[in-house]
Design an enzyme around this catalytic site. Structure first.
Site, mmCIF file in Angstrom:
data_model
loop_
_atom_site.group_PDB
_atom_site.id
_atom_site.type_symbol
_atom_site.label_atom_id
_atom_site.label_comp_id
_atom_site.label_asym_id
_atom_site.label_seq_id
_atom_site.Cartn_x
_atom_site.Cartn_y
_atom_site.Cartn_z
ATOM 1 N N LEU A 42 0.834 -1.209 0.000
ATOM 2 C CA LEU A 42 0.000 0.000 0.000
ATOM 3 C C LEU A 42 0.865 1.255 0.000
ATOM 4 C CD1 LEU A 42 -2.997 -0.981 2.351
ATOM 5 C CD2 LEU A 42 -2.870 -1.072 -0.146
ATOM 6 N N ASP A 66 5.791 -5.719 2.541
ATOM 7 C CA ASP A 66 6.782 -5.374 1.521
ATOM 8 C C ASP A 66 7.351 -6.648 0.891
ATOM 9 O OD1 ASP A 66 9.053 -4.425 0.149
ATOM 10 O OD2 ASP A 66 9.336 -2.819 1.615
ATOM 11 N N ALA A 90 5.456 -3.270 -8.015
ATOM 12 C CA ALA A 90 6.596 -2.510 -8.553
ATOM 13 C C ALA A 90 6.371 -1.035 -8.279
ATOM 14 C CB ALA A 90 6.719 -2.735 -10.063
ATOM 15 N N THR A 107 12.505 -2.015 -4.738
ATOM 16 C CA THR A 107 11.302 -2.835 -4.964
ATOM 17 C C THR A 107 11.425 -3.691 -6.222
ATOM 18 O OG1 THR A 107 9.795 -1.376 -3.771
ATOM 19 C CG2 THR A 107 8.825 -2.712 -5.534
ATOM 20 N N THR A 136 7.371 -5.013 -18.592
ATOM 21 C CA THR A 136 6.947 -3.944 -19.497
ATOM 22 C C THR A 136 7.719 -3.980 -20.818
ATOM 23 O OG1 THR A 136 7.120 -1.540 -19.769
ATOM 24 C CG2 THR A 136 8.577 -2.503 -18.175
ATOM 25 N N ASP A 137 7.108 -3.425 -21.858
ATOM 26 C CA ASP A 137 7.829 -3.308 -23.140
ATOM 27 C C ASP A 137 8.932 -2.249 -23.069
ATOM 28 O OD1 ASP A 137 6.195 -1.067 -23.023
ATOM 29 O OD2 ASP A 137 5.447 -1.240 -25.074
ATOM 30 N N GLU A 138 8.915 -1.427 -22.007
ATOM 31 C CA GLU A 138 9.905 -0.338 -21.929
ATOM 32 C C GLU A 138 11.331 -0.863 -21.785
ATOM 33 O OE1 GLU A 138 8.817 3.073 -19.595
ATOM 34 O OE2 GLU A 138 6.695 2.590 -19.741
ATOM 35 N N TYR A 161 13.365 3.452 -14.308
ATOM 36 C CA TYR A 161 12.255 2.491 -14.196
ATOM 37 C C TYR A 161 12.490 1.290 -15.108
ATOM 38 C CZ TYR A 161 7.746 0.335 -15.380
ATOM 39 O OH TYR A 161 6.745 -0.577 -15.650
ATOM 40 N N LYS A 165 13.229 -2.704 -14.248
ATOM 41 C CA LYS A 165 12.406 -3.826 -14.718
ATOM 42 C C LYS A 165 13.254 -4.793 -15.554
ATOM 43 C CE LYS A 165 8.516 -4.330 -14.241
ATOM 44 N NZ LYS A 165 7.703 -4.956 -13.150
ATOM 45 N N ASN A 191 -0.968 0.175 -20.454
ATOM 46 C CA ASN A 191 -2.333 -0.211 -20.123
ATOM 47 C C ASN A 191 -3.183 1.034 -19.862
ATOM 48 O OD1 ASN A 191 -2.479 -3.381 -18.408
ATOM 49 N ND2 ASN A 191 -0.956 -2.735 -19.872
ATOM 50 N N PRO A 216 -1.614 18.922 -19.143
ATOM 51 C CA PRO A 216 -0.194 18.973 -19.516
ATOM 52 C C PRO A 216 0.203 17.849 -20.475
ATOM 53 C CG PRO A 216 -0.471 17.999 -17.323
ATOM 54 C CD PRO A 216 -1.850 18.320 -17.825
ATOM 55 N N ILE A 217 0.860 18.203 -21.564
ATOM 56 C CA ILE A 217 1.355 17.226 -22.555
ATOM 57 C C ILE A 217 2.845 17.478 -22.751
ATOM 58 C CG2 ILE A 217 1.190 16.436 -24.965
ATOM 59 C CD1 ILE A 217 -1.278 15.695 -23.340
#
Ligand SMILES: NC(=O)c1ccc[n+]([C@@H]2O[C@H](COP(=O)([O-])OP(=O)(O)OC[C@H]3O[C@@H](n4cnc5c(N)ncnc54)[C@H](O)[C@@H]3O)[C@@H](O)[C@H]2O)c1
Length: 336
Positions: A42, A66, A90, A107, A136-138, A161, A165, A191, A216-217
Site C-alpha cells: 500500500l 513489503d 513494482a 522494490t 513492461t515493453d519499456e 524504471y 524492470k 495499459n 499537460p502534454i
C-alpha cells in the site's frame, strides 16, 4: 487445467494497484475456488478500495507488507501452500524514477529477487509450481517511426524504471536457466482502464480537463505508445500463467498506436459530448510542457507469438475501452 492452478494458493503481489486489482477481480471471477493471497505494501500507488469488492470473498486474503521483507514472504509460504506467484508489485511511474530512482532499485530488483529466492527454497525443484513475472515493453528501449518490439528484440532500457524492470527480467530468467524454476515473463505495452493512479497520462488528462485545469502534454505531444485495455491484459496474463511454456517470454500489445496529443484530443472529444463545457471544447485546456528527460519516442508491440502459440488477442476496441475508462473516472471525480 495446468497443475499450478489446480490446488493450493496463488500469491499475487501488488494486487492493490491498477493492473493487479483488475487481475484479481478477473481471476477470482473465472476461478472462484482458487485461494488468492494479495501481498501489497500500500504505497501511495496502492489503494485498498481497489479490492473492496473482494473483502467478503472467503478465498481472498489481503496481507499488507513489503515484497523485500524475506521473513514476511517466507512466513506466507509457511502458512499457505503456495503453488504459484504472479508478481505485479513494482514502483511503476517513470517520472518518479527520474526524480528518485532508489525505491525502484529496491522494490523492482531486490523485491523480485526476494520473492524468487523464497519461492525457490520452498518449492525445492517442484516444476509444477510457477512464477509469473509481470514486466513492461519499456525494457526494449525506444523505436523510431517504423518497426515493432518482439520477444527477440534486444534489451535497451533508457529510464531508471525500465532499467530496474530489465534487471528483474534478467534475474527471473536466470532462475530458470540456473535452477530450472518454472518461470514465465510477460512484457506488456501501456495499459489503460479503471483504477489507474491519477499520476498516469490518461487519468491526468481526464482529471485536469474536468477540474478546469491545464492539460499537460510533454514536449510536442508526438511520443507514441501502444495502448492495451487492462481487461485484455488480465486475460493475457491468465493465458500465459495457465498455458505458457516455462522459461518463455510473451509480449502483449493492443495494436493501438497513438501519440499523446491524439490521446488528449480523443478524451476531450468524449468529454465534450458527455459533460459539455460552457467555455468551449476541453481541447482549449491542452498545454505543452517541458519534455520528460530521456523521453522514449515510440513503443509498439508485435504480439504474434502469444496469438499463435496461446490464442490470445486484444478484444476491446480503443474507442469503447476509452469510453469505459472516461466513464469510470467521471464517476470517481464527480463524486468527490
Ligand atoms: N501500467 C502499465 O501501463 C504497465 C504496462 C506494462 C507493465 N506494467 C507492470 O505491471 C505491474 C503493475 O503495474 P501497475 O500499473 O498496476 O502499477 P501500480 O503502481 O498501479 O501498482 C503497484 C502496486 O504495487 C504495490 N507495491 C509497490 N511497492 C511494493 C513493495 N515493495 N511491496 C509490496 N507491494 C508494493 C503498490 O502498493 C501498488 O499497489 C508493474 O510491475 C509494472 O511494471 C505496467
Amino acid at each position: 487445467m495446468a497443475s499450478h492452478l489446480l490446488n493450493n494458493a496463488i500469491l499475487i503481489t501488488g494486487g492493490a494497484g491498477f493492473i493487479g486489482s483488475n487481475f484479481i477481480s478477473y481471476f477470482l471471477g473465472k476461478y472462484p475456488k482458487t485461494n488468492v493471497i494479495n501481498l501489497d505494501k500500500l504505497t501511495y500507488a496502492g489503494d485498498i478500495k481497489n479490492t473492496a469488492e473482494l473483502a467478503k470473498n472467503p478465498n481472498y486474503t489481503f496481507v499488507e507488507g513489503d515484497i523485500c521483507d524475506t521473513e514476511l514472504v517466507s512466513n506466507l509460504f509457511h502458512e499457505h501452500t503456495i503453488s504459484g506467484v504472479i508478481h505485479f508489485a513494482a514502483e511503476s511511474h517513470v517520472d518518479n524514477s527520474i526524480n528518485s530512482p532508489i525505491q525502484f532499485i529496491k522494490t523492482n530488483i531486490e523485491g523480485t529477487f526476494t520473492l524468487l529466492e523464497v519461492a525457490r527454497k520452498f518449492w525445492n525443484g517442484n516444476k509444477n509450481y510457477r512464477f509469473h513475472h509481470i514486466s513492461t515493453d519499456e525494457v526494449y528501449g525506444s523505436l523510431g517511426m517504423d518497426g515493432f518490439f518482439t520477444e527477440k528484440s534486444s534489451y535497451q532500457p533508457n529510464s531508471p524504471y525500465s532499467a530496474s524492470k530489465a534487471s528483474s527480467d534478467f534475474i527471473v530468467r536466470s532462475y530458470h536457466h540456473t535452477y530450472g524454476m518454472n518461470v514465465v515473463t510477460s512484457n506488456c505495452s501501456n495499459n489503460y482502464g479503471p483504477r489507474q493512479h491519477d499520476e498516469k497520462l490518461i487519468p491526468t488528462i481526464i482529471k485536469s480537463a474536468i477540474k478546469g485545469l491545464k492539460i499537460p502534454i510533454y514536449g510536442n505531444g508526438k511520443n507514441v505508445r501502444d495502448w492495451l485495455f487492462v481487461e485484455d491484459h488480465c486475460k493475457g496474463i491468465d493465458v500465459i500463467y495457465s498455458n505458457g511454456v516455462a522459461g518463455e517470454t510473451y509480449l502483449l500489445g493492443g495494436n493501438n498506436e497513438f501519440d499523446n496529443l491524439t490521446i488528449a484530443d480523443k478524451i476531450c472529444e468524449i468529454l465534450d459530448k458527455k459533460v459539455p463545457n460552457k467555455n468551449g471544447s476541453y481541447k482549449n485546456q491542452i498545454e505543452f510542457v517541458e519534455d520528460r528527460l530521456g523521453h522514449d519516442f515510440r513503443y509498439a508491440i508485435d504480439a504474434s507469438k502469444i496469438q499463435t502459440d496461446l490464442g490470445w488477442k486484444a478484444l476491446e476496441s480503443f474507442e469503447s475501452g476509452l469510453e469505459k475508462t472516461v466513464d469510470w473516472y467521471l464517476k470517481k471525480y464527480q463524486s468527490k
